[in-house]
Enzyme design. Structure first.
Site, PDB file in Angstrom:
ATOM      1  N   PRO A   1       4.251  13.252  -5.547  1.00  0.00           N
ATOM      2  CA  PRO A   1       3.252  13.715  -4.579  1.00  0.00           C
ATOM      3  C   PRO A   1       1.932  12.986  -4.812  1.00  0.00           C
ATOM      4  O   PRO A   1       1.752  12.316  -5.827  1.00  0.00           O
ATOM      5  CB  PRO A   1       3.118  15.204  -4.906  1.00  0.00           C
ATOM      6  CG  PRO A   1       3.583  15.363  -6.302  1.00  0.00           C
ATOM      7  CD  PRO A   1       4.503  14.218  -6.614  1.00  0.00           C
TER       8      PRO A   1
ATOM      9  N   LYS B   1       2.835  -7.959 -13.141  1.00  0.00           N
ATOM     10  CA  LYS B   1       2.606  -8.228 -11.707  1.00  0.00           C
ATOM     11  C   LYS B   1       2.550  -9.739 -11.597  1.00  0.00           C
ATOM     12  O   LYS B   1       1.531 -10.361 -11.915  1.00  0.00           O
ATOM     13  CB  LYS B   1       1.271  -7.599 -11.282  1.00  0.00           C
ATOM     14  CG  LYS B   1       0.844  -7.913  -9.865  1.00  0.00           C
ATOM     15  CD  LYS B   1       1.214  -6.823  -8.890  1.00  0.00           C
ATOM     16  CE  LYS B   1       0.747  -7.175  -7.490  1.00  0.00           C
ATOM     17  NZ  LYS B   1       1.116  -6.138  -6.506  1.00  0.00           N
TER      18      LYS B   1
ATOM     19  N   GLU C   1       6.152  -5.406 -10.842  1.00  0.00           N
ATOM     20  CA  GLU C   1       5.715  -4.969  -9.504  1.00  0.00           C
ATOM     21  C   GLU C   1       5.565  -6.155  -8.566  1.00  0.00           C
ATOM     22  O   GLU C   1       4.835  -7.101  -8.840  1.00  0.00           O
ATOM     23  CB  GLU C   1       4.376  -4.219  -9.582  1.00  0.00           C
ATOM     24  CG  GLU C   1       3.959  -3.745  -8.180  1.00  0.00           C
ATOM     25  CD  GLU C   1       2.573  -3.109  -8.098  1.00  0.00           C
ATOM     26  OE1 GLU C   1       2.034  -2.673  -9.125  1.00  0.00           O
ATOM     27  OE2 GLU C   1       2.046  -3.068  -6.961  1.00  0.00           O
TER      28      GLU C   1
ATOM     29  N   GLY D   1       0.777  -1.239   0.000  1.00  0.00           N
ATOM     30  CA  GLY D   1       0.000   0.000   0.000  1.00  0.00           C
ATOM     31  C   GLY D   1       0.804   1.282   0.000  1.00  0.00           C
ATOM     32  O   GLY D   1       0.276   2.347   0.313  1.00  0.00           O
TER      33      GLY D   1
ATOM     34  N   LYS E   1       3.247   1.551  -4.926  1.00  0.00           N
ATOM     35  CA  LYS E   1       4.010   0.879  -5.987  1.00  0.00           C
ATOM     36  C   LYS E   1       3.274   0.902  -7.326  1.00  0.00           C
ATOM     37  O   LYS E   1       3.871   1.157  -8.361  1.00  0.00           O
ATOM     38  CB  LYS E   1       4.254  -0.608  -5.642  1.00  0.00           C
ATOM     39  CG  LYS E   1       5.160  -0.875  -4.496  1.00  0.00           C
ATOM     40  CD  LYS E   1       5.428  -2.374  -4.354  1.00  0.00           C
ATOM     41  CE  LYS E   1       4.190  -3.215  -4.171  1.00  0.00           C
ATOM     42  NZ  LYS E   1       3.539  -3.039  -2.857  1.00  0.00           N
ATOM     43  N   THR E   2       1.982   0.596  -7.282  1.00  0.00           N
ATOM     44  CA  THR E   2       1.235   0.487  -8.539  1.00  0.00           C
ATOM     45  C   THR E   2       1.161   1.837  -9.246  1.00  0.00           C
ATOM     46  O   THR E   2       1.363   1.919 -10.462  1.00  0.00           O
ATOM     47  CB  THR E   2      -0.187  -0.053  -8.266  1.00  0.00           C
ATOM     48  OG1 THR E   2      -0.057  -1.340  -7.664  1.00  0.00           O
ATOM     49  CG2 THR E   2      -0.994  -0.162  -9.528  1.00  0.00           C
TER      50      THR E   2
ATOM     51  N   ALA F   1       4.561  -8.180  -4.957  1.00  0.00           N
ATOM     52  CA  ALA F   1       3.374  -8.262  -4.101  1.00  0.00           C
ATOM     53  C   ALA F   1       3.792  -7.826  -2.701  1.00  0.00           C
ATOM     54  O   ALA F   1       4.585  -8.501  -2.042  1.00  0.00           O
ATOM     55  CB  ALA F   1       2.852  -9.696  -4.082  1.00  0.00           C
ATOM     56  N   GLY F   2       3.316  -6.664  -2.268  1.00  0.00           N
ATOM     57  CA  GLY F   2       3.672  -6.193  -0.929  1.00  0.00           C
ATOM     58  C   GLY F   2       5.157  -5.887  -0.798  1.00  0.00           C
ATOM     59  O   GLY F   2       5.794  -5.436  -1.735  1.00  0.00           O
TER      60      GLY F   2
HETATM   61  N1  ATP Z   1       0.864   9.387  -6.011  1.00  0.00           N
HETATM   62  C1  ATP Z   1      -0.389   9.046  -5.667  1.00  0.00           C
HETATM   63  N2  ATP Z   1      -1.409   9.908  -5.854  1.00  0.00           N
HETATM   64  C2  ATP Z   1      -2.668   9.576  -5.503  1.00  0.00           C
HETATM   65  N3  ATP Z   1      -3.022   8.402  -4.960  1.00  0.00           N
HETATM   66  C3  ATP Z   1      -2.043   7.504  -4.746  1.00  0.00           C
HETATM   67  C4  ATP Z   1      -0.683   7.769  -5.085  1.00  0.00           C
HETATM   68  N4  ATP Z   1       0.060   6.711  -4.744  1.00  0.00           N
HETATM   69  C5  ATP Z   1      -0.789   5.819  -4.234  1.00  0.00           C
HETATM   70  N5  ATP Z   1      -2.057   6.285  -4.226  1.00  0.00           N
HETATM   71  C6  ATP Z   1      -3.255   5.571  -3.741  1.00  0.00           C
HETATM   72  O1  ATP Z   1      -2.911   4.878  -2.541  1.00  0.00           O
HETATM   73  C7  ATP Z   1      -3.433   3.565  -2.545  1.00  0.00           C
HETATM   74  C8  ATP Z   1      -2.277   2.551  -2.472  1.00  0.00           C
HETATM   75  O2  ATP Z   1      -1.441   2.746  -3.612  1.00  0.00           O
HETATM   76  P1  ATP Z   1      -0.950   1.536  -4.518  1.00  0.00           P
HETATM   77  O3  ATP Z   1      -2.091   0.666  -4.906  1.00  0.00           O
HETATM   78  O4  ATP Z   1      -0.140   2.120  -5.626  1.00  0.00           O
HETATM   79  O5  ATP Z   1      -0.033   0.768  -3.463  1.00  0.00           O
HETATM   80  P2  ATP Z   1       0.818  -0.575  -3.681  1.00  0.00           P
HETATM   81  O6  ATP Z   1       2.103  -0.374  -2.986  1.00  0.00           O
HETATM   82  O7  ATP Z   1       0.851  -0.910  -5.118  1.00  0.00           O
HETATM   83  O8  ATP Z   1      -0.051  -1.664  -2.894  1.00  0.00           O
HETATM   84  P3  ATP Z   1       0.002  -3.294  -3.065  1.00  0.00           P
HETATM   85  O9  ATP Z   1       1.021  -3.764  -2.077  1.00  0.00           O
HETATM   86  O10 ATP Z   1      -1.396  -3.680  -2.697  1.00  0.00           O
HETATM   87  O11 ATP Z   1       0.346  -3.621  -4.478  1.00  0.00           O
HETATM   88  C9  ATP Z   1      -4.259   3.434  -3.825  1.00  0.00           C
HETATM   89  O12 ATP Z   1      -5.600   3.752  -3.523  1.00  0.00           O
HETATM   90  C10 ATP Z   1      -3.670   4.490  -4.730  1.00  0.00           C
HETATM   91  O13 ATP Z   1      -4.591   4.977  -5.691  1.00  0.00           O
HETATM   92 MG    MG Z   2       0.184  -2.580  -6.113  1.00  0.00          MG
END
Ligand code: ATP
Ligand code: MG
Length: 211
Positions: free
Chosen positions: A187, A36, A103, A16, A19-20, A105-106
């Site tokens: 940001p 992924k 990407e 969370g 990353k995505t 997982a976690g």
């Molecule tokens: N730069 C950003 N601007 C706006 N929202 C963001 C940004 N980065 C992350 N988010 C939001 O925060 C949440 C978590 O981000 P994201 O899904 O990219 O995390 P992750 O590290 O990929 O998680 P996972 O481990 O589940 O793959 C999502 O709802 C995403 O839309």
């Molecule tokens: Mg992700």
């Protein structure tokens, strides 16, 4: 011999952390493919679907996940619950000519099975890693531990990409104590659209750092 495909891994200090979203920006900026390997949790848009939309990447550029697990928990447990065995040999990087952004997982020390950690899979790929870290309290500890785990396995680290509001001291401290490059900070983008994300990536990162 054909040179290995240009690839990099987007790893997070935790689940969370962004990353995505960061990977989508990188995929778009590089015109790269996205993969992924393990998706745990299929409720709502998957990470692949999120990236396809934010990076405006067509189906061909999003490599299908190798494991799609329904249960939104650590891959080792999701696989056990669903009666699937994750095979590390089945997780080799897909072939192709285009650059590839992978990407995880976690976080890095997430177990894939009862005996294999995700970070060990990354080490076997021999490709560099971008570590995505949040900027909020706790990030110094998570980032330095992640860097140590990668260095202990000889993994090349391209640098740290921060996500979130500015926290100058944390970013500088991680770069100094972790002896790692600060690649930039993405940001929070609101509303989160592909175009707004691309603009923020372009103003805050140097694309050559990823080539
Ligand atoms: N730069 C950003 N601007 C706006 N929202 C963001 C940004 N980065 C992350 N988010 C939001 O925060 C949440 C978590 O981000 P994201 O899904 O990219 O995390 P992750 O590290 O990929 O998680 P996972 O481990 O589940 O793959 C999502 O709802 C995403 O839309
Ligand atoms: Mg992700």
């Amino acid at each position: 011999m054909k040179p290995a495909r240009h690839a990099m891994v987007v790893a997070g200090t935790d689940t969370g952390v962004g990353k995505t979203v960061f990977a989508a920006a990188l995929v778009r900026a590089l015109g790269a493919d996205y993969w992924k390997p393990i998706q745990a949790g299929l409720e709502g848009p998957t990470d692949s679907e999120h990236v396809a939309e934010l990076a405006a990447a067509d189906g061909d550029r999003v490599v299908p996940e190798r494991y799609r697990l329904t249960t939104p928990v650590s891959p080792h447990l999701a696989a056990e619950v669903e009666g699937i065995e994750i095979g590390v040999e089945a997780l080799q990087l897909p072939a192709g000519d285009n650059s590839l952004v992978v990407e995880l997982a976690g976080g890095l020390m997430v177990p894939l099975t009862r005996s294999v950690l995700q970070v060990d899979l990354v080490a076997s790929w021999r490709v560099p890693v971008v570590l995505v870290a949040r900027t909020t309290l706790g990030t110094i500890n998570h980032a330095l531990l992640s860097l140590e785990a990668m260095r202990a396995r000889g993994i090349e680290v391209l640098g740290v990409a921060f996500v979130g509001d500015e926290n100058g001291d944390s970013e500088i401290t991680i770069a100094e104590l972790g002896k790692v490059k600060r690649l930039g900070r993405l940001p929070f983008v609101d509303p989160l659209t592909g175009d707004a994300l691309a603009a923020e990536f372009e103003s805050n990162f140097v694309i050559e750092d990823f080539k």
